[in-house]
Write an enzyme that holds these catalytic residues in place. Structure first.
Site, PDB file in Angstrom:
ATOM      1  N   LYS A  80       0.858  -1.188   0.000  1.00 22.01           N
ATOM      2  CA  LYS A  80       0.000   0.000   0.000  1.00 22.01           C
ATOM      3  C   LYS A  80       0.892   1.234   0.000  1.00 22.01           C
ATOM      4  O   LYS A  80       1.912   1.266   0.704  1.00 22.01           O
ATOM      5  CB  LYS A  80      -0.894  -0.026   1.246  1.00 22.01           C
ATOM      6  CG  LYS A  80      -1.878   1.132   1.345  1.00 22.01           C
ATOM      7  CD  LYS A  80      -2.814   0.984   2.542  1.00 22.01           C
ATOM      8  CE  LYS A  80      -3.825   2.113   2.624  1.00 22.01           C
ATOM      9  NZ  LYS A  80      -4.769   1.969   3.773  1.00 22.01           N
ATOM     10  N   SER A 155      -9.739   2.208   2.855  1.00 27.12           N
ATOM     11  CA  SER A 155      -8.808   2.891   1.994  1.00 27.12           C
ATOM     12  C   SER A 155      -7.826   1.971   1.260  1.00 27.12           C
ATOM     13  O   SER A 155      -7.250   2.386   0.252  1.00 27.12           O
ATOM     14  CB  SER A 155      -8.019   3.912   2.808  1.00 27.12           C
ATOM     15  OG  SER A 155      -7.199   3.279   3.769  1.00 27.12           O
ATOM     16  N   SER A 179      -9.966  -0.128   7.102  1.00 29.43           N
ATOM     17  CA  SER A 179      -9.377  -0.059   5.755  1.00 29.43           C
ATOM     18  C   SER A 179      -8.723  -1.330   5.237  1.00 29.43           C
ATOM     19  O   SER A 179      -8.365  -1.393   4.066  1.00 29.43           O
ATOM     20  CB  SER A 179      -8.368   1.075   5.678  1.00 29.43           C
ATOM     21  OG  SER A 179      -9.060   2.276   5.481  1.00 29.43           O
TER      22      SER A 179
HETATM   23  N1  GLN Z   1     -13.294   4.594   6.202  1.00 29.84           N
HETATM   24  C1  GLN Z   1     -12.629   5.005   7.394  1.00 29.84           C
HETATM   25  C2  GLN Z   1     -12.198   6.452   7.252  1.00 29.84           C
HETATM   26  O1  GLN Z   1     -12.490   7.010   6.280  1.00 29.84           O
HETATM   27  C3  GLN Z   1     -11.465   4.117   7.711  1.00 29.84           C
HETATM   28  C4  GLN Z   1     -10.223   4.449   6.975  1.00 29.84           C
HETATM   29  C5  GLN Z   1      -9.045   3.632   7.417  1.00 29.84           C
HETATM   30  O2  GLN Z   1      -9.194   2.624   8.114  1.00 29.84           O
HETATM   31  N2  GLN Z   1      -7.866   4.084   7.048  1.00 29.84           N
HETATM   32  O3  GLN Z   1     -11.570   7.000   8.108  1.00 29.84           O
END
Ligand code: GLN
Length: 497
Positions: A80, A155, A179
């Protein structure tokens, strides 16, 4: 032997060990597949062609000399783009870090490298990992291999697409509020967010430091175990990484529980079913597939126990106060002085900061910085931030109450299957969809997503397994038993061939 990209990571590892293939062949095959498919998928932001082939040749040479570094030696994986990598650009999918070259590797990247993995490139994500659809990337959206018009989640959407599209067999992800688990669920792969502190955060670009955790994404629990084994462990460069012994995750997959048999590998396991995870707002297809998965666990010997996590709904406001608060602080380092983008024209220092940040950050990142700054500001701190911290503790306590009567908690990862790209207009609506992943994040507990069927439009659905602190081995064991009895994780999206 089936096509190299159809092999799981464990199968690729086996094929390397038996000399059926080489790391160079696996790597070249992955590079070719990336060249063919990435245009339509948007998974890779950077492909490390020469570096990967050189590392693969080195892995083959080690093996020929009888010096293999173990099961991951020579297997290509993707990282990532939130992990910094020496020799490959790191952007966090932000314009702010366009072209940024880190002088060092993140600990997780370094450990996977030491285990012999071949780093094939960097994959897309939401900007600074903020989002749940990879639509907040400054470099284009990642598309769901099961249906290209749908989101892949986020994400860690690029990681999920790279694995589910079978460009690579494994990838790193990060999970602050879901995410790893949510994109895994939406693309039909397996992912585990370990206990907070299990994997080092050193070199993982910070979003919300009290929540961020690295973890593996792959097709099977077995593959996740192999990757997590290499990624885990104390790191003196991350003050919150834990001095916790790393168990044998791979061995634990097939450990026999007391009283278990080959037909009932989960005999004696108490699976808590939180009623809040099966209520209104969860779509019918997700409910049906999740209930069938619970029945499957039962048929493998587990006992279902009704439990309650009464503050599930509160996890949304609590998370969306704490995470932006921490983000607003973490992202203050991107001011045009030391890192990445700097505005070309400015009148004085303040103007340089203002223009740099206005140009470098996308709209969701700006929204979070503003929310975070607001909830931390004098006069609002007690009402929002402090209150959220107190509720965070209560959410964690609710889990401890639940774990008095169960060993593992199971329920949906996301309330629906993947939605169409571009269909979300309201950020708050997006935040609400995180309802089932946020509680474990706030509590710092390990959580996993396991493919458990298909819903509307034939899109994948995931089952979430949440364990108590440091119980990743139990989650992996449970998921492995489930995957030995089901074939959801073996299905491949037809569109890509
Ligand atoms: N969807 C969540 C957010 O927007 C989680 C994102 C994440 O785990 N990095 O913060």
């Amino acid at each position: 032997m089936s096509a190299l990209h159809d092999l799981t990571l464990a199968q690729q590892s086996q094929a390397l060990a038996t000399g059926q293939t080489t790391s160079v062949a696996l790597t070249q095959h992955a590079l070719d597949r990336i060249a063919t498919c990435n245009g339509q998928l948007g998974a890779f932001l950077h492909v490390n062609t020469e570096g990967a082939l050189a590392d693969a040749a080195a892995a083959d040479a080690r093996r020929a000399a009888g010096q293999s570094r173990g099961p991951l030696d020579g297997v290509p994986i993707a990282h990532k783009d939130i992990f910094v990598t020496q020799g490959q650009p790191t952007t966090a999918a932000s314009k702010m870090l366009k072209g940024y070259m880190s002088p060092f590797d993140a600990t997780v990247v370094a450990r996977l490298k030491a285990a012999g993995t071949v780093s094939i490139g960097k994959v897309n994500c939401d900007e600074f990992a903020m989002g749940g659809a990879t639509e907040n990337s400054a470099y284009g959206v990642a598309r769901n291999p099961w249906m290209l018009a749908q989101i892949a989640g986020g994400s860690s959407g690029g990681s999920a697409v790279a694995v589910s599209g079978r460009l690579v067999s494994g990838a790193t992800g990060s999970d602050t509020g879901g995410s790893i688990r949510q994109p895994a669920a939406l693309t039909g792969i397996t992912g585990i967010k370990p206990t907070y502190g299990r994997c080092s955060r050193f070199g993982m670009i910070a979003f919300a430091s009290s929540l961020d955790q690295a973890g593996p994404m792959a097709r099977t629990a077995e593959d996740c175990a192999l990757l997590l084994q290499a990624m885990s462990g104390f790191d003196e460069r991350d003050a919150t990484s834990a001095q916790q012994p790393v168990p044998d995750f791979v061995g634990a997959l097939t450990d026999m529980r007391v009283g278990a048999t080959a037909e009932k590998p989960l005999q004696g396991l108490r699976v808590g079913v939180p009623k809040e995870f099966f209520g209104d707002g969860v779509s019918a297809d997700v409910l049906t597939t999740n209930r069938a998965a619970l029945a499957q666990l039962e048929s493998l010997g587990a006992t279902l126990v009704d439990i309650s996590l009464p503050r599930t709904e509160l996890s949304i406001p609590v998370y969306y106060i704490i995470a932006p608060a921490e983000a607003s602080s973490n992202l203050s380092r991107f001011d045009g002085v030391k890192f990445g983008h700097r505005a070309a024209k400015y009148s004085d220092l303040n103007d340089m900061y203002r223009k740099t940040r206005a140009e470098g950050f996308g709209p969701e990142v700006k929204r979070r910085i503003m929310i975070g700054t607001y909830v931390l500001s004098h006069g609002y701190y007690d009402a929002y931030y402090l209150q959220a911290q107190k509720l965070r503790r209560m959410i964690a306590d609710d889990f401890q109450t639940a774990f008095q009567v169960c060993d593992v908690i199971a329920g949906p990862v996301a309330p629906t299957v993947a939605r169409p790209i571009g269909s979300s207009t309201d950020p708050v609506q997006e935040y609400l969809a995180d309802i089932f992943t946020l509680p474990a994040s706030l509590a710092g507990l390990p959580g996993m997503s396991v493919p458990c069927g298909f819903g509307e439009h034939g899109l994948p659905v995931g089952l979430q397994l949440i364990g108590n602190y440091w119980q990743e081995a139990q989650l992996l064991h449970t998921a492995h038993a489930f995957q030995q009895a089901t074939d959801w994780h073996l299905r491949a999206p037809a569109a890509l061939g």
